[in-house]
Design a protein around this motif. Structure first.
Motif, PDB file in Angstrom:
ATOM      1  N   MET A   1       9.802  24.797   0.328  1.00 18.12           N
ATOM      2  CA  MET A   1       9.391  23.579  -0.383  1.00 18.12           C
ATOM      3  C   MET A   1       8.197  22.958   0.320  1.00 18.12           C
ATOM      4  N   ASN A   2       7.223  22.543  -0.449  1.00 19.72           N
ATOM      5  CA  ASN A   2       6.048  21.859   0.084  1.00 19.72           C
ATOM      6  C   ASN A   2       5.976  20.475  -0.553  1.00 19.72           C
ATOM      7  N   LEU A   3       5.919  19.430   0.273  1.00 19.64           N
ATOM      8  CA  LEU A   3       5.945  18.062  -0.251  1.00 19.64           C
ATOM      9  C   LEU A   3       4.864  17.229   0.415  1.00 19.64           C
ATOM     10  N   GLU A   4       4.054  16.551  -0.395  1.00 19.03           N
ATOM     11  CA  GLU A   4       3.056  15.602   0.093  1.00 19.03           C
ATOM     12  C   GLU A   4       3.376  14.241  -0.504  1.00 19.03           C
ATOM     13  N   SER A   5       3.570  13.251   0.357  1.00 18.72           N
ATOM     14  CA  SER A   5       4.002  11.935  -0.109  1.00 18.72           C
ATOM     15  C   SER A   5       3.002  10.864   0.301  1.00 18.72           C
ATOM     16  N   LYS A   6       2.802   9.895  -0.594  1.00 13.14           N
ATOM     17  CA  LYS A   6       1.917   8.764  -0.314  1.00 13.14           C
ATOM     18  C   LYS A   6       2.627   7.489  -0.750  1.00 13.14           C
ATOM     19  N   GLU A   7       2.265   6.379  -0.129  1.00 16.04           N
ATOM     20  CA  GLU A   7       2.899   5.111  -0.489  1.00 16.04           C
ATOM     21  C   GLU A   7       1.857   4.017  -0.610  1.00 16.04           C
ATOM     22  N   ALA A   8       1.979   3.217  -1.663  1.00 15.85           N
ATOM     23  CA  ALA A   8       1.185   1.997  -1.806  1.00 15.85           C
ATOM     24  C   ALA A   8       2.080   0.839  -1.414  1.00 15.85           C
ATOM     25  N   ASN A   9       1.620   0.033  -0.492  1.00 18.15           N
ATOM     26  CA  ASN A   9       2.450  -1.078  -0.019  1.00 18.15           C
ATOM     27  C   ASN A   9       1.547  -2.242   0.353  1.00 18.15           C
ATOM     28  N   ASN A  10       1.374  -3.171  -0.587  1.00 17.09           N
ATOM     29  CA  ASN A  10       0.629  -4.384  -0.288  1.00 17.09           C
ATOM     30  C   ASN A  10       1.333  -5.553  -0.963  1.00 17.09           C
ATOM     31  N   LYS A  11       0.746  -6.717  -0.924  1.00 18.91           N
ATOM     32  CA  LYS A  11       1.409  -7.919  -1.425  1.00 18.91           C
ATOM     33  C   LYS A  11       1.718  -7.840  -2.913  1.00 18.91           C
ATOM     34  N   ARG A  12       0.909  -7.098  -3.662  1.00 22.27           N
ATOM     35  CA  ARG A  12       1.055  -7.100  -5.116  1.00 22.27           C
ATOM     36  C   ARG A  12       1.672  -5.819  -5.667  1.00 22.27           C
ATOM     37  N   LEU A  13       1.724  -4.768  -4.864  1.00 25.88           N
ATOM     38  CA  LEU A  13       2.114  -3.479  -5.419  1.00 25.88           C
ATOM     39  C   LEU A  13       2.840  -2.641  -4.377  1.00 25.88           C
ATOM     40  N   ASN A  19       3.732  14.805  -4.530  1.00 28.37           N
ATOM     41  CA  ASN A  19       3.556  16.101  -5.178  1.00 28.37           C
ATOM     42  C   ASN A  19       4.472  17.093  -4.475  1.00 28.37           C
ATOM     43  N   VAL A  20       5.247  17.824  -5.256  1.00 23.39           N
ATOM     44  CA  VAL A  20       6.237  18.733  -4.678  1.00 23.39           C
ATOM     45  C   VAL A  20       6.082  20.118  -5.294  1.00 23.39           C
ATOM     46  N   GLU A  21       6.087  21.134  -4.443  1.00 22.68           N
ATOM     47  CA  GLU A  21       6.104  22.525  -4.897  1.00 22.68           C
ATOM     48  C   GLU A  21       7.439  23.141  -4.495  1.00 22.68           C
ATOM     49  N   LEU A  22       8.130  23.731  -5.462  1.00 24.34           N
ATOM     50  CA  LEU A  22       9.444  24.318  -5.228  1.00 24.34           C
ATOM     51  C   LEU A  22       9.472  25.754  -5.735  1.00 24.34           C
ATOM     52  N   ASN A  23      10.172  26.620  -5.017  1.00 22.51           N
ATOM     53  CA  ASN A  23      10.464  27.949  -5.518  1.00 22.51           C
ATOM     54  C   ASN A  23      11.833  27.944  -6.183  1.00 22.51           C
ATOM     55  N   ARG A  24      12.101  28.937  -6.948  1.00 25.21           N
ATOM     56  CA  ARG A  24      13.342  28.987  -7.719  1.00 25.21           C
ATOM     57  C   ARG A  24      14.563  28.814  -6.811  1.00 25.21           C
ATOM     58  N   SER A  88       7.363  28.908  -8.293  1.00 25.70           N
ATOM     59  CA  SER A  88       6.125  28.114  -8.273  1.00 25.70           C
ATOM     60  C   SER A  88       6.201  26.926  -9.225  1.00 25.70           C
ATOM     61  N   THR A  89       7.241  26.134  -9.065  1.00 27.97           N
ATOM     62  CA  THR A  89       7.396  24.916  -9.861  1.00 27.97           C
ATOM     63  C   THR A  89       6.700  23.757  -9.153  1.00 27.97           C
ATOM     64  N   CYS A  90       5.871  23.024  -9.885  1.00 22.10           N
ATOM     65  CA  CYS A  90       5.130  21.892  -9.313  1.00 22.10           C
ATOM     66  C   CYS A  90       5.481  20.621 -10.084  1.00 22.10           C
ATOM     67  N   ILE A  91       5.827  19.582  -9.350  1.00 17.27           N
ATOM     68  CA  ILE A  91       6.165  18.312  -9.991  1.00 17.27           C
ATOM     69  C   ILE A  91       5.458  17.164  -9.281  1.00 17.27           C
ATOM     70  N   LYS A  92       5.245  16.104 -10.023  1.00 22.81           N
ATOM     71  CA  LYS A  92       4.695  14.867  -9.471  1.00 22.81           C
ATOM     72  C   LYS A  92       5.705  13.759  -9.749  1.00 22.81           C
ATOM     73  N   LEU A  93       6.018  12.970  -8.717  1.00 18.66           N
ATOM     74  CA  LEU A  93       6.989  11.893  -8.856  1.00 18.66           C
ATOM     75  C   LEU A  93       6.359  10.560  -8.491  1.00 18.66           C
ATOM     76  N   ILE A  94       6.738   9.537  -9.233  1.00 18.29           N
ATOM     77  CA  ILE A  94       6.342   8.165  -8.907  1.00 18.29           C
ATOM     78  C   ILE A  94       7.605   7.315  -8.964  1.00 18.29           C
ATOM     79  N   CYS A  95       7.964   6.698  -7.843  1.00 17.22           N
ATOM     80  CA  CYS A  95       9.186   5.897  -7.744  1.00 17.22           C
ATOM     81  C   CYS A  95       8.827   4.458  -7.409  1.00 17.22           C
ATOM     82  N   PHE A  96       9.515   3.516  -8.051  1.00 16.53           N
ATOM     83  CA  PHE A  96       9.237   2.113  -7.770  1.00 16.53           C
ATOM     84  C   PHE A  96      10.405   1.245  -8.207  1.00 16.53           C
ATOM     85  N   ASP A  97      10.389   0.002  -7.732  1.00 17.42           N
ATOM     86  CA  ASP A  97      11.353  -1.012  -8.143  1.00 17.42           C
ATOM     87  C   ASP A  97      10.746  -1.772  -9.317  1.00 17.42           C
TER      88      ASP A  97
END
Length: 294
Positions: A1-13, A19-24, A88-97
């Motif tokens: 599994m290959n995973l690259e994660s980023k976070e936005a964290n400021n007063k307003r957002l 981005n995640v790459e997964l094998n079967r 070679s499954t590729c997904i993009k995730l966005i998580c928030f409150d």
């Protein structure tokens, strides 16, 4: 599994993007040890399958999501589990409150409709095919990567996130928005939205009940059924959370905070705050100022 994660964290957002790459057969569970850092408060996930296919579920419920499709769910994001069904499954995730929606200046009617879906405790999900949302999510990621060193980047990031939310709304409106929400859920959604706008000035359940044309008893019963908390407990939660933030910033005196939260005087505010937190406002602030012991 290959995973690259980023976070936005400021007063307003505040949101998390990965981005995640997964094998079967490989699995991804959206919790801190998988490096996505999905927060406990995150109650919305937008998952886009860029290529391949996945099986996604929570508990015993399983749904297949194929290439080009978007999966949107409410409920605790940390409980979701993703399993790759293809190589070679590729997904993009966005998580928030969903609290972040209040920073986007959406129209009242749109925000109310969104909350009818997002605030439902039934852990609903929605799957749709849409090509545009991936383009918008890629734009959001590009802005997030460049969100340093330029004072206008925070505003650009907010705009990009807002565009993604509009695209998500477009999917939800197709099948969910305004589709026979229960009366109780609608009342809960309306109360929550009204509380978010008025809690500093209005502390009594009767105010919200009158505005919603129901009795205080009926409103309290519905809120308890939908959230597990009474209406008065939710009001107290909003007030105390705001009071904590104001005390932590240390810019206003306790008397000024009491006035800002519409208490008759500092004494009444102090009794209210101590009844709920166990600390007086002064002791709460003093404890924050104590030096940290390593």
């Amino acid at each position: 599994m290959n995973l690259e994660s980023k976070e936005a964290n400021n007063k307003r957002l505040n949101f998390r993007l990965a981005n995640v790459e997964l094998n079967r057969g490989e699995q991804l569970q959206l919790k801190a040890e998988d490096n996505l850092q999905a927060k406990e408060a995150d109650n919305t996930c937008v998952l886009i399958v860029k290529c391949g296919c996945i099986l996604i579920g929570r508990g015993s419920d399983r749904q297949e999501v194929s290439e080009g499709h978007t999966f949107i769910t409410n409920g605790s994001v940390q409980l979701l589990k993703v399993v790759a069904e293809c190589h070679s499954t590729c997904i993009k995730l966005i998580c928030f409150d969903t609290e972040v929606l209040f920073s986007l200046n959406l129209s009242e009617s749109l925000l109310l409709n969104l909350h009818s879906w997002f605030l439902d405790n039934s852990n609903k999900y929605f799957i749709s095919y849409n090509e545009n949302i991936l383009k918008v999510a890629d734009l959001l990621e590009t802005v997030l990567e460049n969100n340093f060193g330029n004072p206008m980047n925070e505003e650009a990031l907010l705009c990009a996130f807002k565009v993604m939310i509009y695209e998500t709304i477009g999917l939800l409106r197709t099948d969910y928005i305004n589709v026979n929400s229960s009366r109780q859920l609608r009342l809960y959604s309306d109360f929550y939205y009204m509380l978010r706008r008025n809690y500093r000035k209005e502390h009594m359940v009767s105010f919200y009940a009158d505005k919603l044309f129901v009795t205080s008893r009926h409103l309290s019963m519905v809120i308890k059924n939908q959230s597990g908390k009474t209406a008065s407990a939710l009001i107290e939660s909003f007030i105390v959370q705001d009071a904590r933030r104001l005390l932590e910033r240390n810019k206003l005196s306790i008397a000024q905070i009491a006035d800002k939260l519409n208490f008759s005087d500092q004494v009444h505010f102090g009794k209210y705050f101590k009844r709920i937190t166990g600390l007086s406002p002064k002791n709460f602030r003093n404890r924050l100022l104590l030096p940290q012991v390593c």
